[in-house]
Design an enzyme around this catalytic site. Structure first.
Site, PDB file in Angstrom:
ATOM      1  N   GLU A   9       0.803  -1.221   0.000  1.00 27.71           N
ATOM      2  CA  GLU A   9       0.000   0.000   0.000  1.00 27.71           C
ATOM      3  C   GLU A   9       0.838   1.274   0.000  1.00 27.71           C
ATOM      4  O   GLU A   9       0.479   2.261  -0.620  1.00 27.71           O
ATOM      5  CB  GLU A   9      -0.963   0.004   1.196  1.00 27.71           C
ATOM      6  CG  GLU A   9      -2.054  -1.047   1.060  1.00 27.71           C
ATOM      7  CD  GLU A   9      -3.042  -1.009   2.214  1.00 27.71           C
ATOM      8  OE1 GLU A   9      -3.367   0.096   2.670  1.00 27.71           O
ATOM      9  OE2 GLU A   9      -3.474  -2.083   2.654  1.00 27.71           O
ATOM     10  N   ASP A  82      -2.372  -4.581   3.300  1.00 29.06           N
ATOM     11  CA  ASP A  82      -2.479  -4.868   4.736  1.00 29.06           C
ATOM     12  C   ASP A  82      -3.485  -5.988   5.029  1.00 29.06           C
ATOM     13  O   ASP A  82      -4.433  -6.202   4.285  1.00 29.06           O
ATOM     14  CB  ASP A  82      -2.926  -3.602   5.495  1.00 29.06           C
ATOM     15  CG  ASP A  82      -1.893  -2.498   5.380  1.00 29.06           C
ATOM     16  OD1 ASP A  82      -0.756  -2.800   4.976  1.00 29.06           O
ATOM     17  OD2 ASP A  82      -2.238  -1.343   5.691  1.00 29.06           O
ATOM     18  N   ASP A  84      -6.209  -6.457   6.752  1.00 30.41           N
ATOM     19  CA  ASP A  84      -7.446  -6.077   7.422  1.00 30.41           C
ATOM     20  C   ASP A  84      -8.518  -5.922   6.345  1.00 30.41           C
ATOM     21  O   ASP A  84      -8.265  -6.194   5.168  1.00 30.41           O
ATOM     22  CB  ASP A  84      -7.274  -4.791   8.247  1.00 30.41           C
ATOM     23  CG  ASP A  84      -6.789  -3.617   7.412  1.00 30.41           C
ATOM     24  OD1 ASP A  84      -6.863  -3.692   6.177  1.00 30.41           O
ATOM     25  OD2 ASP A  84      -6.349  -2.618   7.992  1.00 30.41           O
ATOM     26  N   GLU A  86      -9.976  -3.389   4.863  1.00 25.81           N
ATOM     27  CA  GLU A  86      -9.698  -2.476   3.756  1.00 25.81           C
ATOM     28  C   GLU A  86      -8.578  -3.038   2.881  1.00 25.81           C
ATOM     29  O   GLU A  86      -8.637  -2.927   1.657  1.00 25.81           O
ATOM     30  CB  GLU A  86      -9.332  -1.093   4.283  1.00 25.81           C
ATOM     31  CG  GLU A  86     -10.437  -0.403   5.102  1.00 25.81           C
ATOM     32  CD  GLU A  86     -11.698  -0.111   4.288  1.00 25.81           C
ATOM     33  OE1 GLU A  86     -11.596   0.175   3.082  1.00 25.81           O
ATOM     34  OE2 GLU A  86     -12.803  -0.177   4.878  1.00 25.81           O
ATOM     35  N   TYR A 287       5.008   2.645  10.791  1.00 20.55           N
ATOM     36  CA  TYR A 287       3.822   3.270  10.228  1.00 20.55           C
ATOM     37  C   TYR A 287       2.984   4.017  11.275  1.00 20.55           C
ATOM     38  O   TYR A 287       2.794   3.540  12.384  1.00 20.55           O
ATOM     39  CB  TYR A 287       2.966   2.186   9.568  1.00 20.55           C
ATOM     40  CG  TYR A 287       1.981   2.786   8.616  1.00 20.55           C
ATOM     41  CD1 TYR A 287       2.436   3.567   7.568  1.00 20.55           C
ATOM     42  CD2 TYR A 287       0.622   2.607   8.788  1.00 20.55           C
ATOM     43  CE1 TYR A 287       1.553   4.143   6.711  1.00 20.55           C
ATOM     44  CE2 TYR A 287      -0.271   3.177   7.925  1.00 20.55           C
ATOM     45  CZ  TYR A 287       0.201   3.953   6.888  1.00 20.55           C
ATOM     46  OH  TYR A 287      -0.670   4.539   6.042  1.00 20.55           O
ATOM     47  N   ARG A 289      -0.243   5.213  11.081  1.00 19.66           N
ATOM     48  CA  ARG A 289      -1.699   5.048  11.192  1.00 19.66           C
ATOM     49  C   ARG A 289      -1.987   3.620  11.633  1.00 19.66           C
ATOM     50  O   ARG A 289      -2.056   2.699  10.841  1.00 19.66           O
ATOM     51  CB  ARG A 289      -2.368   5.356   9.858  1.00 19.66           C
ATOM     52  CG  ARG A 289      -2.309   6.846   9.507  1.00 19.66           C
ATOM     53  CD  ARG A 289      -3.074   7.170   8.249  1.00 19.66           C
ATOM     54  NE  ARG A 289      -2.280   6.948   7.069  1.00 19.66           N
ATOM     55  CZ  ARG A 289      -1.589   7.897   6.425  1.00 19.66           C
ATOM     56  NH1 ARG A 289      -1.609   9.133   6.866  1.00 19.66           N
ATOM     57  NH2 ARG A 289      -0.899   7.599   5.359  1.00 19.66           N
ATOM     58  N   HIS A 332      -0.939  -3.294  11.628  1.00 22.02           N
ATOM     59  CA  HIS A 332       0.429  -2.827  11.781  1.00 22.02           C
ATOM     60  C   HIS A 332       0.909  -3.011  13.207  1.00 22.02           C
ATOM     61  O   HIS A 332       0.178  -3.438  14.067  1.00 22.02           O
ATOM     62  CB  HIS A 332       0.517  -1.345  11.402  1.00 22.02           C
ATOM     63  CG  HIS A 332       0.025  -1.054  10.029  1.00 22.02           C
ATOM     64  ND1 HIS A 332      -1.272  -0.659   9.795  1.00 22.02           N
ATOM     65  CD2 HIS A 332       0.625  -1.117   8.834  1.00 22.02           C
ATOM     66  CE1 HIS A 332      -1.437  -0.486   8.492  1.00 22.02           C
ATOM     67  NE2 HIS A 332      -0.303  -0.764   7.883  1.00 22.02           N
TER      68      HIS A 332
END
Length: 775
Positions: A9, A82, A84, A86, A287, A289, A332
DNA sequence: CAGTGAGCGAGCTTCCGCTTGACTT
């Protein structure tokens, strides 16, 4: 062309991973989602099982075609977004957008950006989890339906361009309701009695403070109590010692980083994220976020080594933290320094400070508890029924406190007084040095700061690490809330003081209600909230998100169909939207203030097309009502009849200057003076309500002077070209188009040819910022 | 935002969650 294409991403991640993999691998990034619903339309087929109509996001078209080319040339495409909801959808969208197939593509996930973790992931590929993709789709479609049906309803019923959504509307609600609580809060006061003692015997002269165990409701009670203490004897009734400990906070997540950076460094939420982004891109931190408090094994090892070498082995305590926030997806790690052996870095001042905060918090999280000894001392007065109490606290072992201490949250609770206590024993006689009974007032709950609002949203499971900062910006941009500092008011405090056997009264002052960078609701925010509460209380219910999250989880587990879940929601929701559209009138917050004493007409205030306005006269009367916009700082809630009447005194004629009438009025951009068809804005130093002709002339002349000095150069050969002096220094105008003048050029000595050359260079074109609203 | 500000009224506005951009006038 490499045999393998890996897509992650984020570009910074891509760079790191490419280093781990050999030349057979090319690593690229998708920059987040590549497909989305068209923003111009609803793009959800409500008639047809809510089929979403995805398109490649306009700003990703180029990237996607590039990736497509590379994918075509590669043997295998590794979808490494990632792990998850999304992230799974991103992989699925890439799969479709790049026209991949089962043989050619593999889905991989990893939790740590280390060579081993990546290699392990590549050895253990899986296929895309369609159930998880469906859960994301349900989330996406629900948010679209809510946002794109409620917002247009607001345009019709309240005011154009407004917005509502599952997340932002709850954020606004929190602020509006906190303000209401504050408005309804009744301050009461009581008298706290503090006594300062020292030991009567021995050499130790340390003074310490104790508080009487009762608070007095009235001044009289407090006074008679203090008077009675004048001749009293005091002695230690009991000394109790208790061990205590403090443990460090877990490493940073997005939300806790935003809170601490706000409290310790005074950063806004957006600024924290901007600075953290730079640290991430330069490889300083992981990371930024994330909702995870987890540290990788490697990071824990590095922290341990660092603590040992800096403070010694007794300061190490390895801890595993687990996330407790609602709806956490943990794709993350926690936010931590990439290299824990660097306690500081060099960069901008803000980067250095934020980095240091992150380093300290991470290191402290792997350090020992602080060991405390808490002492509670009770003191008996011969003239009082209850005891005086003193609390002491000493740190026997500092542990993690050597490095980091979390800031206290802003609450309305009083901090308990602790003082350093001398060695005390039961029966010790004490000498009273001074006694004070001080009036103290109860405090309302604090208003939200940006960061404390984020904390609350996280607690409710509303919003995600990537949206906290943007949501806070949105509700301010929509003018639902404003971030402001407001000065407090002086308040009198009554004191009763006993010293040297004499009781005196004294009035002191404190500043109360002082607010710094707090969030206040606006009239619009309050009105929209009232509207939503009246018609859609289920959507802005604090539990709405967490209850739909449960359903999304069931979709992800394959227990439910995503479109059934949406259908159950949409039916009643859409019906309510239609019903409100049809059967409910304009929602303007209209309020009758009173009557104009001169004409007897009604004076109202309400929200109009462009904001808050006052109205004189009735809409249905023969004579049309007149309107006037409210001034900055005025609100529907607080405006008085007198203030509203004053608004109608504009435009006001001041007399004539140079044979032309001078008027003063209030426009869209504030108060202004008008003279001979020209406008002159009135600066804050002047009060438009009492502006005199002399002052108006001053304003006119000041602007004329600036105008005269504005022209630096003009050219006879081409009257369309001018070098002017503006608010930001010299600039160039050619045929009404503005250009920047490069910093190294002297504006006054530019030739006409120079000007043409400057205009040709695209670097000097004025930047068109995304100015969406033209008027 | 390099000048604005009033009357008409067409056309537009909007969600949440992933990611960085190209600049600071």
């Amino acid at each position: 062309m490499a045999k393998n294409l890996v897509i992650v991403e984020s570009p910074a991640k891509a760079k790191t991973i490419e280093g781990f993999l050999g030349k057979d691998y090319t690593v690229k990034s998708s920059l987040g989602h590549v497909m989305d619903l068209d923003s111009k339309k609803l793009s959800v087929d409500v008639e047809n099982d809510f089929e979403p109509q995805y398109e490649i996001s306009p700003d990703k078209k180029k990237l996607v075609s590039e990736l497509k080319k590379m994918a075509k040339a590669a043997e295998t495409v590794w979808l490494a977004s990632d792990e998850d909801r999304e992230g799974e959808a991103i992989s699925w969208h890439l799969y479709n957008a790049l026209k991949l197939n089962e043989e050619k593509s593999k889905r991989i996930v990893f939790h740590e950006i280390t060579k081993n973790a990546i290699l392990h992931a590549i050895e253990n590929p899986r296929s895309i989890d369609k159930n998880l993709v469906s859960a994301q789709q349900a989330r996406r479609v629900l948010d679209r339906l809510v946002g794109y049906e409620l917002s247009p309803l607001l345009w019709r019923k309240v005011k154009p361009s407004l917005s509502a959504g599952r997340v932002q509307s709850v954020a606004v609600r929190l602020i509006v309701e906190r303000e209401e609580e504050i408005k309804n809060f009744k301050t009461t006061s009581a008298f706290r009695t503090l006594a300062e003692f020292r030991l009567s015997e021995g050499k130790n002269t340390t003074r310490f403070t104790a508080e009487y165990a009762e608070r007095f409701k009235t001044f009289e009670e407090a006074k008679s109590f203090v008077e009675n203490q004048a001749g009293a004897a005091f002695e230690i009734a009991s000394v109790e010692k208790k061990p205590g400990k403090k443990s460090p906070a877990p490493p940073f997540t997005t939300s806790t980083l935003q809170q601490e950076a706000s409290r310790k460094l005074g950063f806004s939420v957006a600024n924290t994220m901007r600075v953290a982004q730079r640290l991430y891109e330069s490889g300083r931190i992981t990371y930024m976020r994330t909702d995870s408090v987890n540290l990788s094994g490697q990071a824990i090892g590095a922290a341990k080594a660092e603590i040992e070498s800096l403070y010694g082995n007794e300061y190490v305590k390895i801890r595993k933290f687990t996330t407790k926030s609602k709806g956490a997806q943990e794709a993350h790690e926690a936010i931590r320094p990439t290299y824990l052996n660097q306690s500081s870095i060099s960069g901008s001042r803000e980067e250095e400070r934020l980095y240091q905060l992150i380093w300290k918090r991470t290191i402290a999280s792997q350090m020992s508890d602080a060991v405390l000894e808490k002492t509670n001392v009770k003191i008996k007065s011969s003239e009082a029924a209850k005891m005086f109490v003193a609390n002491g606290e000493i740190i026997k072992f500092d542990g993690f406190l050597k490095v980091y201490r979390e800031s206290l949250e802003d609450t309305n609770e009083e901090k308990q007084e602790t003082s350093l206590l001398p060695p005390l024993a039961k029966g010790n006689p004490l000498t009273l040095m001074e006694m004070k009974s001080v009036e103290t007032f109860t405090k309302h709950l604090p208003r939200y700061t940006e960061a404390s609002l984020v904390r609350k949203m996280e607690e409710l499971g509303i919003g995600r690490p990537s949206t906290y900062a943007p949501t806070i910006s949105t509700i301010q941009r929509r003018e639902y809330v404003v971030k402001e500092s407001r000065p407090g008011e002086k308040r009198e405090i009554r004191n009763i003081i006993l010293k040297d056997g004499q009781v005196k009264e004294k009035i002191t002052h404190e500043n109360t209600g002082n607010e710094k960078a707090k969030l206040f609701p606006t009239d619009i925010g309050t009105l929209v909230n009232r509207f939503l509460l009246q018609h859609f209380d289920d959507i802005i219910d604090f539990n709405f998100t967490s209850s739909v999250e449960k359903e999304f989880d069931e979709i992800a587990e394959g227990k439910k169909e995503w479109n059934n879940i949406i259908k159950e929601f949409y039916g009643p929701f859409h019906e309510k939207v239609q019903d409100t559209l049809k059967n409910s009138g304009k929602f303007s917050g209209e309020k009758l203030l009173g009557k104009d004493p001169k004409s007897g007409k009604n004076i109202y205030v309400k929200i109009g097309r462009y904001g808050a306005i006052a109205q004189i006269g009735d809409t249905d009367s023969e004579e049309k009502p007149r309107f006037a916009g409210l001034q900055k700082g005025q609100s529907l809630e607080t405006i008085t009849l007198e203030e509203a009447l004053k608004l109608f005194e504009f435009p006001r004629s001041l007399g004539a200057y140079e044979g032309e009438e001078v008027t003063v009025a209030i426009g869209r951009f504030g108060p202004y003076v008008k003279h001979n068809k020209l406008f002159f804005s009135i600066k804050k130093e002047y009060n438009p309500a009492s502006l005199s002709l002399e002052e108006a002339i001053q304003i006119i002349e000041a602007k004329r002077k600036a105008e005269r000095e504005k022209l630096i150069r003009s050219y006879e050969a081409d009257p369309d070209v001018q070098v002017l002096n503006g608010r930001w220094g010299p600039y160039l105008v050619i045929k009404k188009q503005n250009y920047k003048i490069p910093k190294d050029r002297d504006a006054a000595s530019l030739t006409l040819e120079d000007c043409y050359a400057i205009a040709k260079d695209p670097k000097n074109m004025p930047k068109k910022r995304y100015v969406k609203k033209k008027k």
